[in-house]
Design an enzyme around this catalytic site. Structure first.
Site, PDB file in Angstrom:
ATOM      1  CB  SER A   1      -0.888   0.021   1.249  1.00  9.75           C
ATOM      2  OG  SER A   1      -1.493   1.295   1.436  1.00  9.75           O
TER       3      SER A   1
ATOM      4  CE1 TYR B   1      -3.796  -1.983   5.506  1.00 10.26           C
ATOM      5  CE2 TYR B   1      -3.191   0.246   4.864  1.00 10.26           C
ATOM      6  CZ  TYR B   1      -3.593  -1.030   4.528  1.00 10.26           C
ATOM      7  OH  TYR B   1      -3.790  -1.357   3.214  1.00 10.26           O
TER       8      TYR B   1
END
Length: 253
Positions: free
Chosen positions: A148, A161
């Site tokens: 990501s 995250y």
């Protein structure tokens, strides 16, 4: 768009019950690959497999939980029994649970670490031998890890995250140093804002509104956009490794 030179290849896609994983599985199958779809939700897996078969593709649904080593190994055994050796692995399973660090949500932190980091490693352990052997035979072998932009772009409340995705990005770079000399390609894909189920995992109205505002302001990629990218990456000539790909909506800076 389909990539016709994937015929004869055998792929494993994790997190394949929905979102990016499902789209990738559909795209690879459309391009001629046999695809084993791994995820926890059997009904959703079967729906995607039915679509692939209806389009003339070959697919296998395998219920698996990447947070459970025994489950991943059982899945690998099932894939090998049905399809034999794998030469393309897409590590896509992931979970996003943003909350302020001072909330101390250890349960969420552990879930993200188990899925996003250790889950990738479990799948890697299960199929490394396949990839190395395929490459040694002169075949194309690919490991694609879905990370990501959160690996290097700071978003408030997404610290843990982002840390898990930074681990995946660094892992991919390191794996390429180990696998590249053995002709196994490693690609790290870092999507920006993408319309998937990850957003539904967000708790709290304020956080949901924050993310919704980002989507409204910048737009979002579709899962099919990521699938198209993965299809392109793995269909390059065997000597070409697109090692790091960052893909974002045009308006996301």
């Amino acid at each position: 768009m389909s990539y016709d030179n994937l015929s004869g290849r055998t792929a494993v896609v994790t997190g394949a019950a929905s979102g990016i994983g499902a789209a990738v599985a559909l795209r690879l199958a459309e391009s001629g690959a046999r695809v084993a779809l791994l995820a926890r939700r059997a009904d959703r897996l079967e729906t995607v497999v039915a679509k692939i078969r209806a389009n003339g593709g070959e697919a296998l649904a395998v219920v698996a939980d990447v947070t459970d080593g025994a489950s991943v190994q059982a899945a690998a055994d099932a894939v090998h029994a049905a399809f034999g050796r794998v030469d393309l692995v897409v590590n896509n399973a992931g979970v996003m649970l943003p909350n302020p660090v001072d909330d101390g949500r250890i349960d969420e932190w552990q879930r993200m670490l188990d899925t996003n980091v250790t889950g990738v490693l479990r799948v890697l352990r299960a199929f490394t031998g396949d990839l190395v052997a395929a490459a040694a035979e002169g075949r194309t072998a690919d490991l694609v890890n879905v990370s990501s932009v959160g690996a290097h772009v700071v978003f408030p409340t997404f610290a843990v995250y982002g840390a898990t995705k930074a681990a995946v990005t660094f892992l991919s770079q390191s794996l390429r140093a180990e696998f590249g000399p053995r002709d196994v390609r490693v690609t790290n894909v870092e999507p920006g804002l993408t319309d998937t189920e990850l957003g539904t995992h967000i708790e709290g109205e304020e956080l949901r509104e924050q993310v919704a505002g980002m989507f409204d302001g910048m737009g979002a990629l579709a899962a099919a956009d990521l699938a198209d990218l993965v299809g392109y990456v793995v269909s390059r000539p065997r000597n070409v490794n697109l090692r790091q790909v960052v893909v974002q909506p045009t308006r996301q800076v």
